[in-house]
Design a protein around this motif. Structure first.
Motif, PDB file in Angstrom:
ATOM      1  N   LYS A  67      35.978  86.397  66.098  1.00 24.22           N
ATOM      2  CA  LYS A  67      35.011  85.798  67.036  1.00 24.22           C
ATOM      3  C   LYS A  67      34.619  86.847  68.078  1.00 24.22           C
ATOM      4  CE  LYS A  67      37.648  82.114  68.079  1.00 24.22           C
ATOM      5  NZ  LYS A  67      38.182  80.909  68.728  1.00 24.22           N
ATOM      6  N   ASN A  94      32.950  81.838  63.854  1.00 28.18           N
ATOM      7  CA  ASN A  94      32.971  81.083  65.110  1.00 28.18           C
ATOM      8  C   ASN A  94      34.215  80.227  65.300  1.00 28.18           C
ATOM      9  OD1 ASN A  94      30.285  81.864  66.118  1.00 28.18           O
ATOM     10  ND2 ASN A  94      29.646  80.931  64.196  1.00 28.18           N
ATOM     11  N   GLY A  95      35.099  80.216  64.339  1.00 31.64           N
ATOM     12  CA  GLY A  95      36.332  79.434  64.465  1.00 31.64           C
ATOM     13  C   GLY A  95      37.121  79.491  63.177  1.00 31.64           C
ATOM     14  N   GLU A  97      41.599  82.259  60.847  1.00 32.06           N
ATOM     15  CA  GLU A  97      42.753  82.499  59.963  1.00 32.06           C
ATOM     16  C   GLU A  97      42.426  82.268  58.492  1.00 32.06           C
ATOM     17  OE1 GLU A  97      42.749  80.710  62.719  1.00 32.06           O
ATOM     18  OE2 GLU A  97      44.204  81.646  64.063  1.00 32.06           O
ATOM     19  N   ILE A 102      42.835  85.606  68.884  1.00 33.54           N
ATOM     20  CA  ILE A 102      43.773  85.239  69.947  1.00 33.54           C
ATOM     21  C   ILE A 102      45.034  84.637  69.337  1.00 33.54           C
ATOM     22  CG2 ILE A 102      44.104  83.550  71.794  1.00 33.54           C
ATOM     23  CD1 ILE A 102      41.109  83.970  72.406  1.00 33.54           C
ATOM     24  N   VAL A 103      46.167  85.086  69.839  1.00 32.43           N
ATOM     25  CA  VAL A 103      47.442  84.476  69.443  1.00 32.43           C
ATOM     26  C   VAL A 103      48.088  83.953  70.713  1.00 32.43           C
ATOM     27  CG1 VAL A 103      49.705  84.856  68.400  1.00 32.43           C
ATOM     28  CG2 VAL A 103      47.714  86.123  67.554  1.00 32.43           C
ATOM     29  N   GLU A 104      48.401  82.654  70.687  1.00 30.07           N
ATOM     30  CA  GLU A 104      49.055  82.098  71.877  1.00 30.07           C
ATOM     31  C   GLU A 104      50.510  81.813  71.532  1.00 30.07           C
ATOM     32  OE1 GLU A 104      47.048  78.740  73.590  1.00 30.07           O
ATOM     33  OE2 GLU A 104      48.490  78.578  75.229  1.00 30.07           O
ATOM     34  N   THR A 105      50.759  80.724  70.812  1.00 31.99           N
ATOM     35  CA  THR A 105      52.141  80.415  70.425  1.00 31.99           C
ATOM     36  C   THR A 105      52.503  81.103  69.105  1.00 31.99           C
ATOM     37  OG1 THR A 105      51.380  78.494  69.192  1.00 31.99           O
ATOM     38  CG2 THR A 105      51.989  78.131  71.499  1.00 31.99           C
ATOM     39  N   GLY A 106      51.509  81.467  68.329  1.00 29.85           N
ATOM     40  CA  GLY A 106      51.766  82.071  67.008  1.00 29.85           C
ATOM     41  C   GLY A 106      51.857  81.025  65.905  1.00 29.85           C
ATOM     42  N   THR A 107      51.741  79.754  66.266  1.00 30.97           N
ATOM     43  CA  THR A 107      51.896  78.674  65.279  1.00 30.97           C
ATOM     44  C   THR A 107      50.832  78.729  64.189  1.00 30.97           C
ATOM     45  OG1 THR A 107      52.717  77.334  67.089  1.00 30.97           O
ATOM     46  CG2 THR A 107      52.192  76.168  65.065  1.00 30.97           C
ATOM     47  N   THR A 108      49.573  78.944  64.584  1.00 27.51           N
ATOM     48  CA  THR A 108      48.492  78.950  63.582  1.00 27.51           C
ATOM     49  C   THR A 108      48.731  80.044  62.546  1.00 27.51           C
ATOM     50  OG1 THR A 108      47.047  78.276  65.391  1.00 27.51           O
ATOM     51  CG2 THR A 108      45.986  78.814  63.306  1.00 27.51           C
TER      52      THR A 108
HETATM   53  C1  PRP Z   1      42.578  79.839  68.884  1.00 25.63           C
HETATM   54  C2  PRP Z   1      42.703  81.110  68.080  1.00 25.63           C
HETATM   55  C3  PRP Z   1      43.764  80.753  67.066  1.00 25.63           C
HETATM   56  C4  PRP Z   1      44.658  79.792  67.831  1.00 25.63           C
HETATM   57  C5  PRP Z   1      45.893  80.517  68.286  1.00 25.63           C
HETATM   58  O1  PRP Z   1      41.783  78.971  68.176  1.00 25.63           O
HETATM   59  O2  PRP Z   1      41.473  81.485  67.501  1.00 25.63           O
HETATM   60  O3  PRP Z   1      43.202  80.125  65.949  1.00 25.63           O
HETATM   61  O4  PRP Z   1      43.917  79.348  68.985  1.00 25.63           O
HETATM   62  O5  PRP Z   1      46.781  79.655  68.935  1.00 25.63           O
HETATM   63  P1  PRP Z   1      48.321  79.599  68.538  1.00 25.63           P
HETATM   64  O6  PRP Z   1      48.828  81.003  68.466  1.00 25.63           O
HETATM   65  O7  PRP Z   1      48.958  78.827  69.663  1.00 25.63           O
HETATM   66  O8  PRP Z   1      48.436  78.886  67.237  1.00 25.63           O
HETATM   67  P2  PRP Z   1      41.139  77.684  68.827  1.00 25.63           P
HETATM   68  O9  PRP Z   1      42.188  76.657  69.080  1.00 25.63           O
HETATM   69  O10 PRP Z   1      40.342  78.099  70.017  1.00 25.63           O
HETATM   70  O11 PRP Z   1      40.213  77.121  67.673  1.00 25.63           O
HETATM   71  P3  PRP Z   1      39.170  77.813  66.726  1.00 25.63           P
HETATM   72  O12 PRP Z   1      39.886  78.042  65.434  1.00 25.63           O
HETATM   73  O13 PRP Z   1      38.076  76.843  66.611  1.00 25.63           O
HETATM   74  O14 PRP Z   1      38.708  79.110  67.326  1.00 25.63           O
END
Ligand code: PRP
Length: 237
Positions: A143, A165-166, A169, A183-189
């Protein structure tokens, strides 16, 4: 009473002068663009704790603008990636945007404060068995095309940017790309889709930004907000 063709008030000043004085006495309204969503709610809570309350914002409604003249603030809910546009063009005096958005769009705004909220990181990720031999152009789904380009330009690596746009993964799983920059926040996705981080590009957090002319013309109000928000950040540390 008329003096020199102008109406005059009890203080001898003309009506125009009195109106101008009244305008000067009125507290300066500061307009604030908040990023819609979970981060925006945390950010508003911080503004509220800093003394910039606007109770109507907590009502469940589809309204986008909320104002509290007593506190001198007007809030707008804005799509997170649009916050810098509102601030750069002066539709909002200040706003809150993630460092990711600021590095991607490089708006002409001043960055005043790291709010320490919305912490996550920009990373390169891929399927567990991915190996980059460097022999062909790397396909990068993201994105954030500018961030991806700059990152790989820094290592002289040819890439083909695939702007999505989303659900980024999905791209390596379906063979649309070799890696993702996301973006990686918790890494769960990543974990739940069998992807792994190859490298972290930079850490991210929410920043308080200001329009350049607003900073010149509403200096006192904006400095007060920055100082009070800074106290909140320090309290949360
Ligand atoms: C963001 C990012 C990852 C996810 C990471 O997506 O693009 O897919 O959050 O978060 P995590 O590490 O906690 O799992 P977002 O929720 O903004 O949705 P999107 O897929 O529509 O971009």
């Amino acid at each position: 009473m008329m003096q020199d063709g102008k109406k005059s008030g009890a203080n001898g000043a003309s009506e125009g002068e009195n109106k101008a004085a009244a305008r000067c006495d009125a507290p300066t309204m500061i307009s604030i663009a908040l990023p819609k969503g979970r981060l925006g709610e945390k950010v508003y809570a911080m503004f509220e704790a800093a003394g910039y309350r606007c109770p109507s914002i907590r009502e469940n409604s589809r309204k986008l603008i909320f104002e509290n003249p007593d506190a001198g603030v007007r809030y707008f809910w804005v799509k997170p990636s649009d916050v810098p546009i509102y601030v750069e063009r002066g539709a909002a005096d200040v706003g809150v945007a993630g460092k990711d958005i600021l590095l991607e769009y490089e708006p002409d705004v001043y960055e005043l404060l790291d709010l320490g909220l919305g912490k996550c990181r920009m990373a390169v990720a891929a399927k567990q068995d991915f190996y980059d031999s460097g022999e062909r152009t790397l396909r990068v789904a993201t994105k954030f095309p500018e961030i991806a380009r700059q990152h790989y330009a820094g290592r002289c690596r040819d890439i083909d940017v695939i702007k999505l746009n989303g659900s980024i993964e999905l791209a390596p799983i379906l063979g649309l790309s070799d890696v993702i920059v996301d973006i990686v926040e918790t890494g769960t996705t990543l974990r739940e889709n069998n992807l792994v981080v190859l490298e972290t590009i930079f850490p991210i957090s929410a920043r308080l930004i200001v329009n350049q002319s607003a900073f010149r013309f509403k200096t006192a109000g904006i400095e007060a907000i920055t100082q009070k928000m800074k106290e909140q950040v320090e309290k949360d540390d």
